[in-house]
Scaffold this motif. Sequence first.
Motif, mmCIF file in Angstrom:
data_model
loop_
_atom_site.group_PDB
_atom_site.id
_atom_site.type_symbol
_atom_site.label_atom_id
_atom_site.label_comp_id
_atom_site.label_asym_id
_atom_site.label_seq_id
_atom_site.Cartn_x
_atom_site.Cartn_y
_atom_site.Cartn_z
ATOM 1 N N ILE A 381 54.718 37.218 48.157
ATOM 2 C CA ILE A 381 53.539 36.442 47.787
ATOM 3 C C ILE A 381 54.055 35.173 47.129
ATOM 4 N N ARG A 445 44.671 34.592 46.713
ATOM 5 C CA ARG A 445 44.248 35.934 47.141
ATOM 6 C C ARG A 445 44.483 36.135 48.636
ATOM 7 N N ILE A 448 48.077 37.027 49.028
ATOM 8 C CA ILE A 448 48.315 38.428 48.682
ATOM 9 C C ILE A 448 47.893 39.332 49.835
ATOM 10 N N ALA A 461 56.528 39.270 44.390
ATOM 11 C CA ALA A 461 55.393 38.442 43.991
ATOM 12 C C ALA A 461 55.897 37.302 43.119
ATOM 13 N N ALA A 464 52.341 35.398 41.419
ATOM 14 C CA ALA A 464 51.219 35.771 42.280
ATOM 15 C C ALA A 464 49.865 35.579 41.618
ATOM 16 N N ILE A 476 43.253 41.281 40.368
ATOM 17 C CA ILE A 476 44.428 41.313 41.237
ATOM 18 C C ILE A 476 45.494 42.244 40.668
ATOM 19 N N LEU A 480 46.976 45.343 42.655
ATOM 20 C CA LEU A 480 48.392 45.600 42.902
ATOM 21 C C LEU A 480 48.806 46.957 42.344
#
Length: 552
Positions: A381, A445, A448, A461, A464, A476, A480
Amino acid sequence: MAASDAEAGIEADRTAALAVRDLTVTLPKGMDRPYAVERVSFDLVPGQILCIIGESGSGKSVTANAVMGLLPPALRVVSGTIRCAGTDLVNAPAPTLRSLRGRVVSMIFQDPLSALNPLMTVGDQITEVMMAHGEGNPARRRARALELLAEVGLPDPPLMYQQYPFRLSGGQRQRVMIAMALALEPGILIADEPTTALDVTTQAQILRLIRDIQKRKGMSVMFITHDFGVVAEIADSVIVMEKGLIVEQGSAQAVLQAPRHPYTRRLIAAVPKLTGKDRSPPAAGAGPVLKVENLAKIYRTGSALFGRQRVVKAVQEASFELAPGRTLGVVGESGSGKSSLGRLLIKLMDSDGGRILFRGRDIAPLKESEFRPLRPKIQMIFQDPFASLNPRSTIGHILTVGPVSHGMPYRQARQEARRLLENVGLDAGAFSRYPHEFSGGQRQRIGIARALMFKPELLIADEAVSALDVSIQAQILMLLDRIQRETGVSMIFITHDLRVASQICDEIVVMQRGRIVERGPPSQIFLNPRSDYTRELVAAIPGGQQDMAGAA
């Protein structure tokens, strides 16, 4: 409106540095609402800092771009006025707007990489601002640019003057944008998330810089942010926006200490708290998904022949392990080597030494053709969501093209893409839209969702959640965490936000100038740091000491 009210409004327009009245900007058909901003009115008081807060897509950046006359063709002002320096900016001709930009009103953009010209050096881009307004001769412009580069805290200004944007870290690029915006010392500065990509120590420097210039010149600042720590530190007044509407406004003290609207209270409650609590230990006997041994990367710029070569040891002797289903945080200041480490792990660039063992196999020496079958298992990401998304492709194509190229049927890829878009908080209509139609947080987003399309074993990430407001950031992080529990994916979580790292990471490594200077669980890093550098980072977090007092 009564006559006295109308007269008061006219007088406010005259005394305000910037007066916005009943501003309404339409959105294209088929969007989740008809207006990007609706009936927005406020005054920017001379010599004060006004902070605009709201979630991604609330209309903050649209309001700023409307003031600058930089709205994209898909968005259109249908009513309202924006008065500045005796001019209605909504109806002003293009030459008038050009004469005001940079000289009277200047803007620091949210996305520094896409706002900077990749074919021009940093110095040329700063001096271009002055040249466009006929300021000074070439020597004077160069001297002013070097002064600005030093003022915003960039190292070695003469060398930085000659660099191209791609050679700089995200935080360094943002500081170049700030130098450009301040080149002519405008009376009004619009700052659209200017500290989002910066670590806590650099953020403090930039905020002090903006405050100092604001006080020295009596400059008015419209500061767009999702960071309530920033608001508490610099704001004189605050506007809270939700879905294009102003739901609350007042002094910073009143809004932060006694918020009236439920939306404002939810935003404040979502601010991450620094914690020193450790997560559950890893499963016994599980071998590492990733093992890094003495990894190194050196950047060389300039010419060795003429003795002007610059050598930067971006990563030096980095070693660590990552167990299955665990999250390793990588924290440090801008330019510490965090992002370089992430790009080495996913082989977006070759290392200069060391080993990268993924499931026991050293992937460091593999050629691209040999590593390609492993790419779906290691996904990233990226820090800059706009630069990493193809502007000519729809979101649906961006999400499905990779899995389809690796053998997934398109129908299955399309269903998975729509499901993931919903999981990251976007509506189904996002599938057929283009990246420029989304705010910065919404684009992150999408990035992701793209990484999760492959169901990877290792997820890297890189900042991120740095571009997200606090409420979406919390969503988020929960997403995750849930995905990690459901799939067992291992994560390398690169961030400059130590509060976020304390919440999601099982172990944390602290990087400084390419080296890992400390490694340990959150309880050690935040409650009992062993390195002086780590102690400085923790001390620089706004409100962090109060958080840790509660945790201790």
